[in-house]
Design a protein around this motif. Structure first.
Motif, PDB file in Angstrom:
ATOM      1  N   VAL A  92     -21.744 -56.308  -8.719  1.00  0.00           N
ATOM      2  CA  VAL A  92     -22.330 -56.356 -10.031  1.00  0.00           C
ATOM      3  C   VAL A  92     -22.382 -55.026 -10.752  1.00  0.00           C
ATOM      4  N   GLY A  93     -22.320 -53.924  -9.964  1.00  0.00           N
ATOM      5  CA  GLY A  93     -22.760 -52.602 -10.467  1.00  0.00           C
ATOM      6  C   GLY A  93     -21.110 -51.975 -11.028  1.00  0.00           C
ATOM      7  N   ASN A  94     -20.255 -52.295 -10.176  1.00  0.00           N
ATOM      8  CA  ASN A  94     -18.828 -51.785 -10.346  1.00  0.00           C
ATOM      9  C   ASN A  94     -17.970 -52.649 -10.840  1.00  0.00           C
ATOM     10  N   PHE A  95     -18.192 -54.176 -10.886  1.00  0.00           N
ATOM     11  CA  PHE A  95     -16.950 -55.126 -11.356  1.00  0.00           C
ATOM     12  C   PHE A  95     -17.622 -55.953 -12.110  1.00  0.00           C
ATOM     13  N   GLU A  96     -16.896 -56.659 -13.179  1.00  0.00           N
ATOM     14  CA  GLU A  96     -17.092 -57.547 -14.230  1.00  0.00           C
ATOM     15  C   GLU A  96     -16.842 -58.977 -13.718  1.00  0.00           C
ATOM     16  N   ILE A  97     -17.723 -59.587 -13.153  1.00  0.00           N
ATOM     17  CA  ILE A  97     -17.719 -60.918 -12.525  1.00  0.00           C
ATOM     18  C   ILE A  97     -18.375 -61.902 -13.428  1.00  0.00           C
ATOM     19  N   GLU A  98     -17.385 -62.780 -14.022  1.00  0.00           N
ATOM     20  CA  GLU A  98     -17.912 -63.852 -14.921  1.00  0.00           C
ATOM     21  C   GLU A  98     -18.892 -64.715 -14.249  1.00  0.00           C
ATOM     22  N   PRO A  99     -19.906 -65.051 -14.489  1.00  0.00           N
ATOM     23  CA  PRO A  99     -20.774 -65.937 -13.790  1.00  0.00           C
ATOM     24  C   PRO A  99     -20.109 -67.314 -13.619  1.00  0.00           C
ATOM     25  N   SER A 100     -19.186 -67.720 -14.500  1.00  0.00           N
ATOM     26  CA  SER A 100     -18.465 -69.237 -14.487  1.00  0.00           C
ATOM     27  C   SER A 100     -17.460 -69.231 -13.074  1.00  0.00           C
ATOM     28  N   ARG A 101     -17.078 -67.983 -12.912  1.00  0.00           N
ATOM     29  CA  ARG A 101     -16.195 -67.820 -11.699  1.00  0.00           C
ATOM     30  C   ARG A 101     -16.563 -67.595 -10.460  1.00  0.00           C
ATOM     31  N   VAL A 102     -18.034 -67.471 -10.168  1.00  0.00           N
ATOM     32  CA  VAL A 102     -18.653 -67.691  -8.955  1.00  0.00           C
ATOM     33  C   VAL A 102     -18.626 -68.859  -8.573  1.00  0.00           C
ATOM     34  N   LYS A 103     -18.202 -69.144  -7.407  1.00  0.00           N
ATOM     35  CA  LYS A 103     -18.062 -70.470  -6.782  1.00  0.00           C
ATOM     36  C   LYS A 103     -19.278 -70.822  -5.654  1.00  0.00           C
ATOM     37  N   TYR A 104     -19.453 -69.921  -4.920  1.00  0.00           N
ATOM     38  CA  TYR A 104     -20.576 -69.857  -4.038  1.00  0.00           C
ATOM     39  C   TYR A 104     -21.401 -68.472  -3.865  1.00  0.00           C
ATOM     40  N   SER A 105     -22.623 -68.553  -3.456  1.00  0.00           N
ATOM     41  CA  SER A 105     -23.341 -67.431  -3.240  1.00  0.00           C
ATOM     42  C   SER A 105     -23.932 -67.370  -1.701  1.00  0.00           C
ATOM     43  N   LEU A 106     -23.267 -66.410  -0.846  1.00  0.00           N
ATOM     44  CA  LEU A 106     -23.561 -66.673   0.440  1.00  0.00           C
ATOM     45  C   LEU A 106     -24.246 -65.152   1.191  1.00  0.00           C
ATOM     46  N   GLY A 107     -24.831 -65.392   2.381  1.00  0.00           N
ATOM     47  CA  GLY A 107     -25.485 -63.956   2.995  1.00  0.00           C
ATOM     48  C   GLY A 107     -24.525 -63.559   4.113  1.00  0.00           C
ATOM     49  N   GLN A 108     -23.798 -64.348   4.583  1.00  0.00           N
ATOM     50  CA  GLN A 108     -22.778 -64.040   5.656  1.00  0.00           C
ATOM     51  C   GLN A 108     -21.214 -63.766   5.430  1.00  0.00           C
ATOM     52  N   ILE A 109     -20.924 -62.651   5.813  1.00  0.00           N
ATOM     53  CA  ILE A 109     -19.640 -62.242   5.599  1.00  0.00           C
ATOM     54  C   ILE A 109     -18.467 -62.788   5.999  1.00  0.00           C
ATOM     55  N   MET A 110     -18.771 -63.178   7.598  1.00  0.00           N
ATOM     56  CA  MET A 110     -17.645 -63.988   8.063  1.00  0.00           C
ATOM     57  C   MET A 110     -17.659 -65.300   7.342  1.00  0.00           C
ATOM     58  N   THR A 111     -18.450 -66.021   7.013  1.00  0.00           N
ATOM     59  CA  THR A 111     -18.515 -67.253   6.356  1.00  0.00           C
ATOM     60  C   THR A 111     -17.898 -67.367   5.080  1.00  0.00           C
ATOM     61  N   MET A 112     -18.041 -66.207   4.393  1.00  0.00           N
ATOM     62  CA  MET A 112     -17.214 -66.044   2.949  1.00  0.00           C
ATOM     63  C   MET A 112     -15.766 -65.679   3.364  1.00  0.00           C
ATOM     64  N   VAL A 113     -15.250 -65.151   4.518  1.00  0.00           N
ATOM     65  CA  VAL A 113     -13.863 -64.945   4.885  1.00  0.00           C
ATOM     66  C   VAL A 113     -13.468 -66.194   5.504  1.00  0.00           C
ATOM     67  N   SER A 114     -14.074 -66.880   5.868  1.00  0.00           N
ATOM     68  CA  SER A 114     -13.571 -68.410   6.352  1.00  0.00           C
ATOM     69  C   SER A 114     -13.321 -69.396   5.242  1.00  0.00           C
ATOM     70  N   LEU A 115     -14.197 -69.148   4.128  1.00  0.00           N
ATOM     71  CA  LEU A 115     -13.910 -69.835   2.980  1.00  0.00           C
ATOM     72  C   LEU A 115     -12.669 -69.163   2.172  1.00  0.00           C
ATOM     73  N   VAL A 116     -12.508 -67.880   2.357  1.00  0.00           N
ATOM     74  CA  VAL A 116     -11.211 -67.261   1.753  1.00  0.00           C
ATOM     75  C   VAL A 116     -10.058 -68.061   2.298  1.00  0.00           C
TER      76      VAL A 116
END
Length: 290
Positions: free
Chosen positions: A209-233
């Motif tokens: 959030v300090g370096n990129f403009e992320i539109e709140p409406s474009r955030v689909k999930y908020s997670l804590g584990q990186i590999m879970t995020m990669v699996s969703l990708v």
């Protein structure tokens, strides 16, 4: 209770099958040697030597006791060295927390380095996000953490282990993956983002959030584990910001893209531990990291 001296006397007689030779080896005379064996047999409650013939023979109980006696004497000889190793930290147990991404990055090399220096040290690994590791350190449930911090914590010692870039994990069949260039920050606009949790993964959340403009409406999930995020990708659910070491996971269907306008090594991994730890193995572990 019998003594180690009595056991040593018995082993010497059992190996020589001769009281005179055993006494000579032990630098003693035969009468006290015989008395030691007799005391041992009374404590054991069985005859260990058959003295009826001209030669000394082991009884069935004696043969079994000889095997166990050798183990006992070996343990007794090794025990002081083992105690010295524990006191020096070269033997013992270190409980170490680590993040999932660290498991794909420096963890393996770090363990190899430490085990080469401290082969008798046991290491208990526990996977946790950084916030959970810090709590576990405070509660002394782990001895050392591999976590990510923006600023040092005054009550913990730390050592920087790794600096790496932040990449964007994208589906391999996405438009971004087909670009014939590195990404720019503007390429994120309009993308569905699998975001780091503001509570469980605050370190990455703050960087993004300090370096990129992320539109709140474009955030689909908020997670804590990186590999879970990669699996969703990989499943086509969006894109995710990940540390460079996540590439080592090699999840099928995922491409890892670099930014041309954000290529600083902003992702830092630290070893963290309590300076007041009473575990001598921890000091040896930290020293091996140097």
């Amino acid at each position: 209770m019998y003594t180690l001296d009595q056991v040593r006397c018995f082993v010497a007689v059992a190996e020589h099958l001769h009281f005179g030779r055993a006494a000579f080896e032990l630098n003693m005379t035969q009468p006290p040697l015989s008395r030691q064996i007799q005391k041992l047999e009374r404590h054991v409650g069985a005859e260990l030597l058959d003295r009826r013939g001209r030669n000394v023979e082991l009884t069935a109980a004696g043969r079994l006791f000889l095997t166990e006696s050798r183990k006992l004497l070996g343990l007794a000889e090794r025990a002081p060295e083992g105690a010295r190793r524990v006191a020096s930290g070269r033997k013992g147990l270190v409980r170490m927390g680590f993040t999932a991404a660290a498991g794909f990055g420096p963890l393996s090399g770090l363990l190899s380095t430490v085990k080469a220096e401290l082969p008798d040290l046991d290491i208990d690994l526990v996977e946790m996000v950084t916030a959970e590791q810090l709590q576990a350190l405070d509660e002394e449930r782990i001895d050392l953490a591999l976590g990510r911090l923006h600023t040092p914590l005054p009550h913990l010692e730390s050592r920087l282990l790794l600096k790496e870039r932040l990449l964007l994990a994208v589906p391999a069949d996405s438009d971004l993956a087909q670009l014939d260039r590195e990404l720019t920050k503007s390429d994120i606009r309009g993308q569905s983002v699998i975001m780091h949790s503001a509570t469980k993964a605050r370190y990455f959340y703050d960087i993004i959030v300090g370096n990129f403009e992320i539109e709140p409406s474009r955030v689909k999930y908020s997670l804590g584990q990186i590999m879970t995020m990669v699996s969703l990708v990989a499943g086509g659910h969006g894109v995710a910001f990940v540390p460079e070491s996540a590439e080592a996971g090699r999840v099928p269907g995922v491409e890892y893209l670099r930014f041309s306008d954000f290529d600083a090594d902003v992702v830092h991994l630290h070893a963290l531990w309590r300076p007041d730890s009473s575990n001598p193995a921890l000091a040896a572990f930290v020293s091996a990291l140097s």
